[in-house]
Design a protein around this motif. Structure first.
Motif, PDB file in Angstrom:
ATOM      1  N   UNK B 253      10.990  23.744  18.552  1.00  0.00           N
ATOM      2  CA  UNK B 253      10.485  22.379  18.674  1.00  0.00           C
ATOM      3  C   UNK B 253      10.331  21.741  17.292  1.00  0.00           C
ATOM      4  N   UNK B 254       9.852  22.513  16.304  1.00  0.00           N
ATOM      5  CA  UNK B 254       9.678  21.968  14.949  1.00  0.00           C
ATOM      6  C   UNK B 254      11.030  21.751  14.265  1.00  0.00           C
ATOM      7  N   UNK B 255      11.952  22.688  14.511  1.00  0.00           N
ATOM      8  CA  UNK B 255      13.255  22.637  13.836  1.00  0.00           C
ATOM      9  C   UNK B 255      14.164  21.554  14.438  1.00  0.00           C
ATOM     10  N   UNK B 257      13.896  18.608  15.362  1.00  0.00           N
ATOM     11  CA  UNK B 257      13.850  17.236  14.855  1.00  0.00           C
ATOM     12  C   UNK B 257      14.929  16.989  13.799  1.00  0.00           C
ATOM     13  N   UNK B 258      15.123  17.988  12.935  1.00  0.00           N
ATOM     14  CA  UNK B 258      16.072  17.808  11.834  1.00  0.00           C
ATOM     15  C   UNK B 258      17.490  17.589  12.377  1.00  0.00           C
ATOM     16  N   UNK B 261      17.773  14.103  14.011  1.00  0.00           N
ATOM     17  CA  UNK B 261      17.759  12.994  13.038  1.00  0.00           C
ATOM     18  C   UNK B 261      19.110  12.924  12.326  1.00  0.00           C
ATOM     19  N   UNK B 265      19.720   9.834  13.879  1.00  0.00           N
ATOM     20  CA  UNK B 265      18.660   9.074  13.206  1.00  0.00           C
ATOM     21  C   UNK B 265      17.396   9.161  14.043  1.00  0.00           C
ATOM     22  N   UNK B 266      17.527   8.837  15.309  1.00  0.00           N
ATOM     23  CA  UNK B 266      16.411   8.964  16.257  1.00  0.00           C
ATOM     24  C   UNK B 266      16.295  10.401  16.763  1.00  0.00           C
ATOM     25  N   UNK B 267      15.196  10.661  17.439  1.00  0.00           N
ATOM     26  CA  UNK B 267      15.030  11.936  18.126  1.00  0.00           C
ATOM     27  C   UNK B 267      15.656  11.814  19.515  1.00  0.00           C
ATOM     28  N   UNK B 268      16.521  12.756  19.854  1.00  0.00           N
ATOM     29  CA  UNK B 268      17.069  12.806  21.211  1.00  0.00           C
ATOM     30  C   UNK B 268      16.066  13.597  22.053  1.00  0.00           C
ATOM     31  N   UNK B 269      15.235  12.867  22.829  1.00  0.00           N
ATOM     32  CA  UNK B 269      14.108  13.517  23.525  1.00  0.00           C
ATOM     33  C   UNK B 269      14.561  14.583  24.517  1.00  0.00           C
TER      34      UNK B 269
END
Lengths: 293, 326
Positions: B253-255, B257-258, B261, B265-269
């Protein structure tokens, strides 16, 4: 009064899981003649998770986000508490640590940018209350929310840590926030007093610790319901995703049926302004908004 | 001479004796409070002037022993440090005095801190190293090395952060912010040899740092302004830096995001949930996904929004990344 103009940091959820927040934000901004210039170059803020993995990278990306508002000479408006926290934290750190700012600017220079610290960062709630003005809002109300008992749910990242937000959230006290309460009253509604109004919703552990998340949001919702709330309202889409979308899972964890309508802050404002439910994206809300005829 | 300012305040005080009372009750006491008086002065007044049986912990009176921590209108305070006038500014003229955790109350303001101390002793809150039993000299560390403790050493174990933490309240296994601060403090000590053991303890699912809800209650509650959540972030960082991150839902979950982005650019939920949970784990989210889809809250992959200047974002990520996930 000159029309207000902001750099709009949209964030990720308004274009995906909370389209109703996007619609209602744009609808009330139009009604108040507030110009929102979208920061089309911006990235995700890292949602307070990315820094756990790579703190420096997360700081550089948020500094870049702020650069594009500085270029336009505008204050940033956010519509998500966590976006607000991450951008404001980046600004706070960079403005108070020259060495860190130099390290970040060394990276930004390679893409032709420089963080200067000239743009303020504000959640839309405080742009409305402090810049547009609570009296100006009250004067535009067409349908006072006079029969509604509304429980304000502030969400953590707009009010804590207080030193990061400072004057940009009107120096709201994290133990006794008043902005949403004042907004509810200005719209003609009754604000519900309850202990969990400034508490956490549990969103950030939803995947790794769903039991914790469900218990935390369940306690807050039961508190609102026990204090006779007809609906809850929040300025944060992440709180909204928890409280609105997860009601079935929360009920299961708490062992009782917990159902209550959950409004986004701009949806509540829009309803009082007489904007149609369609324009406020009410059809996207999962818990039925049962008080709209 | 300037007149000494006083204000009349009503204190609603939690009263309970675990040995004799079936239920707690609240007693009201009114005092005229002077501008320099702190909450501890009020606790003393209640005991000395109103009811000698009233119980609370106190010792140093100088904000260093951590004994007198209580809650006023749900705000965690150190009684000897908190001016009543400052509280009036926030809450008005009725102040509710309660112990840190009413469920753990033994008598009035006194709580049983056993759980707090158990968590604390769990993280090896001492130096583990080869130190002589009877050294001739002190083992001195440099100022630069001491700076790395990042003021975590100033923790006075008052428990304010622990009893303010919502994750602690709903999950008995959770280690909590105070013990995490301690783990960080000893992990940054150059004389210590148990860093990986400590990281192993705080890296556990269900009890470790991954269960922090990021509410910042601990940062507000700390009377020494240590911001425990910042130390929790640094423990997360140490876990990644030492290649100790297990491949699980919390770390992914933490990784995730990178990657997102970089790509959008956005987070793909949707993709973040799939990546974090894995292809099997994600199935448990199907019921809510159907619900969201019906309400127009899920977008299709081809509708994914993209930031402008993705090349610039990609370059910045490349030159600014400091960690690799293995």
């Amino acid at each position: 009064m000159e029309n207000l103009k902001y750099a709009f940091f949209v964030g990720c959820t308004p274009k995906q899981s909370t389209p109703e927040l996007m619609q209602s934000t744009l609808a009330i901004a139009q009604a108040f003649n507030i110009e929102l210039v979208e920061l089309v170059e911006a990235t995700c803020c890292g949602a307070s998770h990315m820094q756990d993995y790579d703190d420096f990278l997360s700081l550089v990306l948020n500094a870049r986000n702020i650069c594009y508002a500085e270029k336009r000479g505008l204050t940033i408006v956010t519509v998500c508490n966590t976006c607000q926290l991450n951008l404001a934290t980046a600004k706070h750190r960079l403005d108070n640590d020259e060495k860190l700012r130099d390290r970040v600017n060394a990276k930004l220079k390679e893409v032709g940018l420089e963080y200067k610290g000239t743009s303020e960062i504000k959640h839309f709630l405080y742009a409305l209350i402090d810049d547009f003005g609570i009296d100006a809002i009250a004067s535009k109300v067409k349908n006072p929310l006079k029969d509604l008992y509304i429980a304000p749910f502030y969400g953590c990242h707009n009010i804590r840590p207080h030193e990061v937000h400072g004057s940009s959230n009107g120096n709201e006290d994290p133990y006794r926030p008043t902005s949403l309460d004042r907004l509810i009253v200005a719209l003609g509604g009754h604000s519900v007093e309850y202990g969990h109004k400034n508490k956490c919703c549990g969103f950030h552990v939803e995947l790794q610790a769903p039991k914790t998340a469900n218990r935390i949001s369940g306690s807050a919702m039961l508190d609102a319901i026990d204090n006779n709330a007809d609906t809850m309202v929040t300025p944060c889409p992440l709180c909204h995703l928890r409280l609105d979308v997860q009601q079935k899972n929360i009920s299961k964890e708490m062992g009782e049926d917990i159902s209550i309508p959950i409004l986004h802050m701009p949806q509540m404002v829009g309803l009082a302004l007489g904007i149609s439910p369609e324009k406020l994206g009410i059809k996207h809300n999962i818990a039925k908004i049962d008080f709209i005829k | 001479m300037k007149k000494y300012d006083t204000k009349k305040v009503n204190f609603k005080v939690f009263r309970y004796n675990k040995e004799t009372d079936r239920l707690p009750h609240y007693e009201s006491y009114s005092f005229s409070v002077a501008q320099d008086e702190v909450i501890l002065d009020i606790l003393n007044k209640i005991k000395w002037e109103k009811d000698g049986s009233f119980s609370y912990r106190r010792s140093c009176r100088h904000g260093i022993c951590g004994s007198c921590a209580i809650k006023v209108n749900n705000k965690p305070v150190l009684s000897c440090k908190e001016r009543v006038f400052d509280l009036i500014d926030i809450f008005g003229y009725e102040l509710v005095l309660e112990p840190q955790d009413i469920k753990q109350a033994i008598k009035d303001m006194v709580v049983d801190k056993e759980r707090f101390w158990n968590k604390y002793s769990n993280v090896k809150p001492y130096i583990v190293g080869e130190i002589e039993a009877h050294p001739k000299l002190e083992y001195i560390i440099s100022a630069q090395e001491s700076d790395k403790l990042d003021e975590a050493d100033y923790c006075i174990q008052c428990g304010n952060c622990f009893y303010a933490c919502p994750s602690v309240q709903v999950n008995g296994d959770y280690i909590g912010p105070a013990a995490f601060v301690k783990a960080f403090r000893f992990n940054m000590d150059v004389r210590d040899n148990a860093k990986k053991e400590r990281l192993d303890i705080v890296n556990q699912e269900g009890s470790g740092v991954w269960d922090c809800v990021k509410c910042y209650e601990c940062a507000e509650a700390c009377p020494k302004e240590l911001s425990p959540i910042d130390k929790i972030t640094k423990l997360h960082n140490q876990i990644f830096e030492n290649n100790m991150a297990k491949d699980n839902v919390a770390t992914r979950h933490a990784v995730g995001f990178k990657d997102s982005i970089k790509k959008h650019g956005f987070l793909d939920e949707g993709e973040l949930v799939r990546y974090s949970e894995g292809n099997v784990g994600v199935l448990k989210h199907v019921p809510e996904a159907i619900h969201m889809f019906k309400n127009g809250k899920l977008i299709m992959p081809w509708q994914m929004p993209k930031s402008e200047k993705l090349d610039e974002i990609d370059k910045l990520i490349k030159i600014s990344s400091t960690v690799k996930f293995k």
